[in-house]
Design a protein around this motif. Structure first.
Motif, PDB file in Angstrom:
ATOM      1  N   LEU A   1      -5.161   5.318  -7.152  1.00  0.00           N
ATOM      2  CA  LEU A   1      -4.763   3.954  -6.829  1.00  0.00           C
ATOM      3  C   LEU A   1      -4.859   3.783  -5.317  1.00  0.00           C
ATOM      4  O   LEU A   1      -4.292   4.574  -4.558  1.00  0.00           O
ATOM      5  N   TRP A   2      -5.594   2.757  -4.884  1.00  0.00           N
ATOM      6  CA  TRP A   2      -5.847   2.550  -3.460  1.00  0.00           C
ATOM      7  C   TRP A   2      -5.115   1.322  -2.946  1.00  0.00           C
ATOM      8  O   TRP A   2      -4.958   0.321  -3.652  1.00  0.00           O
ATOM      9  N   TYR A   3      -4.706   1.412  -1.686  1.00  0.00           N
ATOM     10  CA  TYR A   3      -4.080   0.272  -1.009  1.00  0.00           C
ATOM     11  C   TYR A   3      -4.361   0.402   0.480  1.00  0.00           C
ATOM     12  O   TYR A   3      -4.323   1.522   1.027  1.00  0.00           O
ATOM     13  N   ALA A   4      -4.684  -0.689   1.139  1.00  0.00           N
ATOM     14  CA  ALA A   4      -5.024  -0.663   2.560  1.00  0.00           C
ATOM     15  C   ALA A   4      -3.922  -1.323   3.382  1.00  0.00           C
ATOM     16  O   ALA A   4      -3.373  -2.362   3.000  1.00  0.00           O
TER      17      ALA A   4
ATOM     18  N   ARG B   1       2.292   1.352 -14.209  1.00  0.00           N
ATOM     19  CA  ARG B   1       2.587  -0.090 -14.329  1.00  0.00           C
ATOM     20  C   ARG B   1       3.987  -0.300 -14.899  1.00  0.00           C
ATOM     21  O   ARG B   1       4.712  -1.202 -14.468  1.00  0.00           O
ATOM     22  N   GLU B   2       4.370   0.529 -15.868  1.00  0.00           N
ATOM     23  CA  GLU B   2       5.701   0.380 -16.468  1.00  0.00           C
ATOM     24  C   GLU B   2       6.796   0.684 -15.454  1.00  0.00           C
ATOM     25  O   GLU B   2       7.827   0.000 -15.413  1.00  0.00           O
ATOM     26  N   ARG B   3       6.596   1.725 -14.625  1.00  0.00           N
ATOM     27  CA  ARG B   3       7.604   2.088 -13.632  1.00  0.00           C
ATOM     28  C   ARG B   3       7.649   1.104 -12.478  1.00  0.00           C
ATOM     29  O   ARG B   3       8.679   0.978 -11.809  1.00  0.00           O
ATOM     30  N   GLY B   4       6.557   0.442 -12.232  1.00  0.00           N
ATOM     31  CA  GLY B   4       6.512  -0.478 -11.112  1.00  0.00           C
ATOM     32  C   GLY B   4       6.038   0.203  -9.842  1.00  0.00           C
ATOM     33  O   GLY B   4       5.847   1.435  -9.785  1.00  0.00           O
ATOM     34  N   VAL B   5       5.868  -0.596  -8.797  1.00  0.00           N
ATOM     35  CA  VAL B   5       5.275  -0.102  -7.559  1.00  0.00           C
ATOM     36  C   VAL B   5       6.274   0.693  -6.719  1.00  0.00           C
ATOM     37  O   VAL B   5       5.893   1.344  -5.744  1.00  0.00           O
ATOM     38  N   GLY B   6       7.533   0.667  -7.101  1.00  0.00           N
ATOM     39  CA  GLY B   6       8.566   1.322  -6.300  1.00  0.00           C
ATOM     40  C   GLY B   6       8.305   2.795  -6.075  1.00  0.00           C
ATOM     41  O   GLY B   6       8.525   3.328  -4.982  1.00  0.00           O
TER      42      GLY B   6
ATOM     43  N   LEU C   1       3.725  -4.304  -0.063  1.00  0.00           N
ATOM     44  CA  LEU C   1       3.335  -3.794  -1.373  1.00  0.00           C
ATOM     45  C   LEU C   1       4.497  -3.996  -2.340  1.00  0.00           C
ATOM     46  O   LEU C   1       5.457  -3.232  -2.359  1.00  0.00           O
ATOM     47  N   THR C   2       4.392  -5.036  -3.150  1.00  0.00           N
ATOM     48  CA  THR C   2       5.504  -5.410  -4.025  1.00  0.00           C
ATOM     49  C   THR C   2       5.124  -5.449  -5.501  1.00  0.00           C
ATOM     50  O   THR C   2       5.990  -5.631  -6.351  1.00  0.00           O
ATOM     51  N   ASP C   3       3.838  -5.294  -5.802  1.00  0.00           N
ATOM     52  CA  ASP C   3       3.385  -5.443  -7.185  1.00  0.00           C
ATOM     53  C   ASP C   3       2.286  -4.424  -7.467  1.00  0.00           C
ATOM     54  O   ASP C   3       1.404  -4.212  -6.629  1.00  0.00           O
ATOM     55  N   VAL C   4       2.334  -3.837  -8.649  1.00  0.00           N
ATOM     56  CA  VAL C   4       1.317  -2.853  -9.029  1.00  0.00           C
ATOM     57  C   VAL C   4      -0.073  -3.474  -8.997  1.00  0.00           C
ATOM     58  O   VAL C   4      -1.068  -2.801  -8.719  1.00  0.00           O
ATOM     59  N   ASN C   5      -0.173  -4.767  -9.261  1.00  0.00           N
ATOM     60  CA  ASN C   5      -1.469  -5.431  -9.282  1.00  0.00           C
ATOM     61  C   ASN C   5      -2.132  -5.469  -7.902  1.00  0.00           C
ATOM     62  O   ASN C   5      -3.325  -5.780  -7.803  1.00  0.00           O
TER      63      ASN C   5
END
Length: 425
Positions: A203-206, A253-258, A278-282
């Protein structure tokens, strides 16, 4: 005389529109187009996007590739002009401690490190160098839709592509597919792809990068309970990777982005202020890791290279290096045929077979190594283990072993010397 791009088949005695069509403007495609054009061949490079700025692409250029670029007279200029970081070691970070697993400082006398250069910088640099040679035609935003074949529907002799809403046909003596892990030409050519199994997804995030951030190179693996973290320097941003067991995205996704935010802020607290967004898995981009092989790399008139021929896992960061090595071998094999207008189709096919014979063994070896590494990593993640295995801790305790490991890892990237026609240009 060349055939009209409007669609007529070349008749006996007519020239093709170009010697070679390269489909895909990634590292393998751009490098191959550069080498062929520099060697004096006519080559057309078709890239489906309007620019080279793609997210989540590998950027770790190995010492052997830097040595090869030096032979071409490119390495020093590239390193002097393109923003980059260097990594002389591969480091495993766990529990606040750094373990040096591989030391590259003796992997090359001239470039004893990996250079991490974002592909959005590297690819335009290479494309600009290629444009200096009259044999190159680069068409951006050109999306290939089908293969062209000779009169009996057999040998591939070109492609049909759409550009600015107009479909054109482009005839060539040979077509090289360098269009990546989701290669369209691989499917059009009837190749059989086999998934070898991968143990991880990413899972990537910038997030933005600031001048005060630590000088991480990207060749660090950070372990957290149940996950592995990667932090790649992209010049003005950090590319954050959260590695999970393959197929477990649904549970994330079930656990959430936390859990993702917590892992990064706990292991890399200096990123905390940039993770509030970063507040949402999407918001995370899922990259399913694949390790894929194909039955053969060529059909008459069509050759696959790079991820089109062998999908490489991000583990180890060697996808870009293997693609460039493929391009070097392909240029060496094809160039004599492309420079000889009388060379028969059989000679081009023999050159394609040579490419696979040379490049497939080291690629298969790398894929086997990746499968072992991914399975081991997935097992450790399932157990919640963060410290490296004993043998890796031994590398850290005995520097000579880390040096040996670094030299052995770097030696896996073997690049053939350029042909004399390329060096003379």
């Amino acid at each position: 005389m060349t055939t009209d791009h409007g669609g007529g088949r070349p008749r006996a005695g007519e020239a093709y529109d170009t010697g070679c069509v390269v489909v895909g403007g990634g590292p393998g495609g751009v490098m191959l187009a550069y080498l062929l054009a520099r060697g004096g061949a006519r080559v057309t490079l078709l890239e489906s996007h309007g620019d080279f700025n793609r997210r989540f692409r590998g950027d770790s250029i190995a010492p052997a590739i830097l040595d090869y670029l030096h032979t071409l007279g490119l390495a020093d200029e590239m390193l002097e002009t393109l923003p980059h970081t260097v990594a002389g070691e591969f480091v495993w970070r766990a529990g606040g401690r750094a373990y040096i697993l591989a030391d590259y400082r003796r992997a090359s006398r001239r470039y004893p490190y990996y250079a991490l250069i974002p592909q959005a910088r590297f690819l335009p640099f290479m494309a600009e160098k290629a444009a200096a040679y009259p044999g190159l035609e680069l068409r951006m935003g050109a999306r290939v839709g089908r293969l062209l074949r000779d009169g009996d529907g057999g040998r591939v002799n070109g492609v049909a592509y759409t550009e600015d809403g107009v479909t054109r046909e482009l005839r060539a003596r040979v077509v090289v597919a360098a269009d990546g892990r989701n290669s369209k030409l691989r499917g059009l050519g009837g190749f059989t792809a086999t998934e070898l199994g991968a143990g991880l997804d990413v899972l990537w995030y910038a997030v933005p990068r600031t001048p005060d951030d630590p000088p991480l190179s990207g060749l660090q693996l950070v372990t957290a309970p149940g996950a592995l973290l990667a932090v790649l320097n992209q010049d003005t941003s950090w590319q954050l990777g959260y590695l999970i067991a393959a197929g477990s995205h649904g549970r994330v996704r079930e656990r959430g982005v936390g859990a993702v935010v917590e892992a990064f802020t706990r292991e890399l607290p200096w990123l905390r202020d940039r993770l509030f967004s970063l507040t949402d898995v999407n918001q995370l981009t899922l990259l399913p890791v694949r390790i894929t092989t194909v039955d053969t790399w060529y059909r008459p008139g069509l050759l696959l290279i790079g991820d089109a021929a062998h999908v490489i896992s991000p583990v180890g960061g060697n996808g870009i290096n293997l693609a460039i090595a493929d391009a070097a071998a392909t240029a060496n094999a094809l160039l004599p045929c492309l420079l000889d207008p009388a060379a028969p189709a059989a000679a081009l096919d023999a050159a394609c077979r040579e490419v696979e014979a040379v490049r497939r063994p080291p690629t298969d070896k790398e894929q086997r190594s990746q499968r072992r590494a991914e399975r081991a990593a997935a097992a450790r993640m399932a157990k919640g283990t963060t410290a490296p295995p004993f043998v890796f801790r031994l590398f850290d305790r005995v520097p000579a072993l880390a040096t040996l490991n670094g030299r052995q890892n770097a030696s896996l990237i073997r690049v053939p010397s350029p042909r004399s026609e390329i060096l003379r240009a």
